[in-house]
Design a protein around this motif. Sequence first.
Motif, PDB file in Angstrom:
ATOM      1  N   HIS A  59     -69.309 -36.694 -45.775  1.00  0.00           N
ATOM      2  CA  HIS A  59     -68.159 -35.802 -45.622  1.00  0.00           C
ATOM      3  C   HIS A  59     -67.656 -35.720 -44.175  1.00  0.00           C
ATOM      4  O   HIS A  59     -66.598 -35.132 -43.924  1.00  0.00           O
ATOM      5  N   ILE A  60     -68.399 -36.286 -43.230  1.00  0.00           N
ATOM      6  CA  ILE A  60     -68.063 -36.053 -41.822  1.00  0.00           C
ATOM      7  C   ILE A  60     -66.780 -36.774 -41.402  1.00  0.00           C
ATOM      8  O   ILE A  60     -65.918 -36.194 -40.739  1.00  0.00           O
ATOM      9  N   ASP A  61     -66.649 -38.039 -41.756  1.00  0.00           N
ATOM     10  CA  ASP A  61     -65.504 -38.804 -41.250  1.00  0.00           C
ATOM     11  C   ASP A  61     -64.169 -38.215 -41.692  1.00  0.00           C
ATOM     12  O   ASP A  61     -63.204 -38.189 -40.918  1.00  0.00           O
ATOM     13  N   GLY A  62     -64.098 -37.737 -42.935  1.00  0.00           N
ATOM     14  CA  GLY A  62     -62.849 -37.129 -43.396  1.00  0.00           C
ATOM     15  C   GLY A  62     -62.497 -35.896 -42.586  1.00  0.00           C
ATOM     16  O   GLY A  62     -61.343 -35.730 -42.151  1.00  0.00           O
ATOM     17  N   ALA A  63     -63.479 -35.029 -42.343  1.00  0.00           N
ATOM     18  CA  ALA A  63     -63.236 -33.827 -41.551  1.00  0.00           C
ATOM     19  C   ALA A  63     -62.905 -34.188 -40.102  1.00  0.00           C
ATOM     20  O   ALA A  63     -62.062 -33.547 -39.461  1.00  0.00           O
ATOM     21  N   ASN A  64     -63.543 -35.231 -39.612  1.00  0.00           N
ATOM     22  CA  ASN A  64     -63.400 -35.607 -38.206  1.00  0.00           C
ATOM     23  C   ASN A  64     -61.998 -36.083 -37.865  1.00  0.00           C
ATOM     24  O   ASN A  64     -61.578 -36.020 -36.707  1.00  0.00           O
ATOM     25  N   HIS A  89     -59.485 -34.593 -38.464  1.00  0.00           N
ATOM     26  CA  HIS A  89     -58.776 -33.381 -38.067  1.00  0.00           C
ATOM     27  C   HIS A  89     -59.488 -32.654 -36.928  1.00  0.00           C
ATOM     28  O   HIS A  89     -58.850 -32.201 -35.977  1.00  0.00           O
ATOM     29  N   LEU A  90     -60.818 -32.548 -37.011  1.00  0.00           N
ATOM     30  CA  LEU A  90     -61.572 -31.825 -35.988  1.00  0.00           C
ATOM     31  C   LEU A  90     -61.401 -32.458 -34.609  1.00  0.00           C
ATOM     32  O   LEU A  90     -61.338 -31.752 -33.597  1.00  0.00           O
ATOM     33  N   ALA A  91     -61.322 -33.780 -34.574  1.00  0.00           N
ATOM     34  CA  ALA A  91     -61.169 -34.479 -33.297  1.00  0.00           C
ATOM     35  C   ALA A  91     -59.872 -34.095 -32.588  1.00  0.00           C
ATOM     36  O   ALA A  91     -59.742 -34.268 -31.372  1.00  0.00           O
ATOM     37  N   HIS A  92     -58.916 -33.564 -33.335  1.00  0.00           N
ATOM     38  CA  HIS A  92     -57.634 -33.143 -32.763  1.00  0.00           C
ATOM     39  C   HIS A  92     -57.539 -31.624 -32.653  1.00  0.00           C
ATOM     40  O   HIS A  92     -56.457 -31.077 -32.427  1.00  0.00           O
ATOM     41  N   ASP A 152     -60.097 -29.755 -30.775  1.00  0.00           N
ATOM     42  CA  ASP A 152     -61.052 -29.371 -29.732  1.00  0.00           C
ATOM     43  C   ASP A 152     -62.504 -29.323 -30.225  1.00  0.00           C
ATOM     44  O   ASP A 152     -63.307 -28.555 -29.715  1.00  0.00           O
ATOM     45  N   VAL A 153     -62.857 -30.149 -31.225  1.00  0.00           N
ATOM     46  CA  VAL A 153     -64.227 -30.175 -31.737  1.00  0.00           C
ATOM     47  C   VAL A 153     -64.715 -31.617 -31.804  1.00  0.00           C
ATOM     48  O   VAL A 153     -64.065 -32.471 -32.415  1.00  0.00           O
ATOM     49  N   ALA A 154     -65.856 -31.870 -31.198  1.00  0.00           N
ATOM     50  CA  ALA A 154     -66.545 -33.161 -31.333  1.00  0.00           C
ATOM     51  C   ALA A 154     -67.682 -32.996 -32.327  1.00  0.00           C
ATOM     52  O   ALA A 154     -68.379 -31.973 -32.318  1.00  0.00           O
ATOM     53  N   VAL A 155     -67.869 -33.981 -33.189  1.00  0.00           N
ATOM     54  CA  VAL A 155     -68.968 -33.969 -34.153  1.00  0.00           C
ATOM     55  C   VAL A 155     -69.832 -35.199 -33.902  1.00  0.00           C
ATOM     56  O   VAL A 155     -69.327 -36.326 -33.893  1.00  0.00           O
ATOM     57  N   VAL A 156     -71.116 -34.977 -33.689  1.00  0.00           N
ATOM     58  CA  VAL A 156     -72.056 -36.058 -33.388  1.00  0.00           C
ATOM     59  C   VAL A 156     -73.324 -35.851 -34.200  1.00  0.00           C
ATOM     60  O   VAL A 156     -73.835 -34.728 -34.286  1.00  0.00           O
ATOM     61  N   ALA A 157     -73.827 -36.912 -34.800  1.00  0.00           N
ATOM     62  CA  ALA A 157     -75.131 -36.861 -35.456  1.00  0.00           C
ATOM     63  C   ALA A 157     -76.196 -37.267 -34.443  1.00  0.00           C
ATOM     64  O   ALA A 157     -75.973 -38.147 -33.604  1.00  0.00           O
ATOM     65  N   VAL A 158     -77.348 -36.614 -34.523  1.00  0.00           N
ATOM     66  CA  VAL A 158     -78.463 -36.924 -33.624  1.00  0.00           C
ATOM     67  C   VAL A 158     -79.725 -37.122 -34.459  1.00  0.00           C
ATOM     68  O   VAL A 158     -80.031 -36.299 -35.330  1.00  0.00           O
ATOM     69  N   SER A 159     -80.438 -38.217 -34.206  1.00  0.00           N
ATOM     70  CA  SER A 159     -81.701 -38.492 -34.891  1.00  0.00           C
ATOM     71  C   SER A 159     -82.776 -38.818 -33.876  1.00  0.00           C
ATOM     72  O   SER A 159     -82.497 -39.241 -32.748  1.00  0.00           O
ATOM     73  N   HIS A 160     -84.029 -38.650 -34.316  1.00  0.00           N
ATOM     74  CA  HIS A 160     -85.171 -38.850 -33.425  1.00  0.00           C
ATOM     75  C   HIS A 160     -85.577 -40.312 -33.291  1.00  0.00           C
ATOM     76  O   HIS A 160     -86.276 -40.691 -32.356  1.00  0.00           O
TER      77      HIS A 160
END
Length: 244
Positions: A96-101, A103-106, A108-116
């Motif tokens: 679901h992230i890419d679809g939301a992104n 809009h969010l990228a425009h 003032d919100v950055a979305v990043v996944a983080v893994s160990h």
Amino acid sequence: MNIHNHPVVSQEEWRAARKQHLANEKAFTRARDKLSAERRALPWVKIDKDYRFQGPDGKLKLADLFGDRSQLVIYHFMFAKGWDEGCSGCSFLSDHIDGANQHLAHHDVAVVAVSHAPFAEFQAFKRRMGWKFDWVSSEGCDFNYDFGVSFRAEDVAAGKATYNYEKSDGAEEELPGLSVFYRNEGGEIFHTYSTYARGLDLLVGAYNYLDLTPKGRNEEQIMEWVQLHDRYEEKASSSCCHRG
């Protein structure tokens, strides 16, 4: 309620029942708005630790993950060292992230996944899933431990491991979560929010669709039916778009 023995009524009776339920829906919406306002009013914690991540072009600081935005949403994606695939539940959410992104990228919100896991170890899986969002590694730093999604053996042994703000036996090597950060004009970074477990439901748009249907989520355990999206059996006859 048994879906096979569901009451069937006239259109007038249905409309009356729907209007009564609408009142409850509106009350829930107002309660949710109030909860969201309370979330935004939570106190913040200044981040002073020098977290380091690995991205496609090498080392990154937490500040780098913001790009040119002031707000950062990090999804703690379950992918540990040595794994060939990511968690199916995390993958379900990440679909679901890419679809939301877009809009969010425009806004003032950055979305990043983080893994160990080391950065190189999840690149093939990311390509396989077709995801475009930024996904970096926290290998070698305390980030996963500090934000409660990975557990050190000594903390588990001492009973100090916690998940979702409660004590955990640390039986899982990795667990999912989401953390939010804000960067002010002076470059200071603050942790504003984190959520785990069922708190992540809000990000899974497919669940919102299912909640509108007669069968609902139709699961005995959370996400028991979910598979990686390239593993579902194709059922061409199930869609009107495939009718010849």
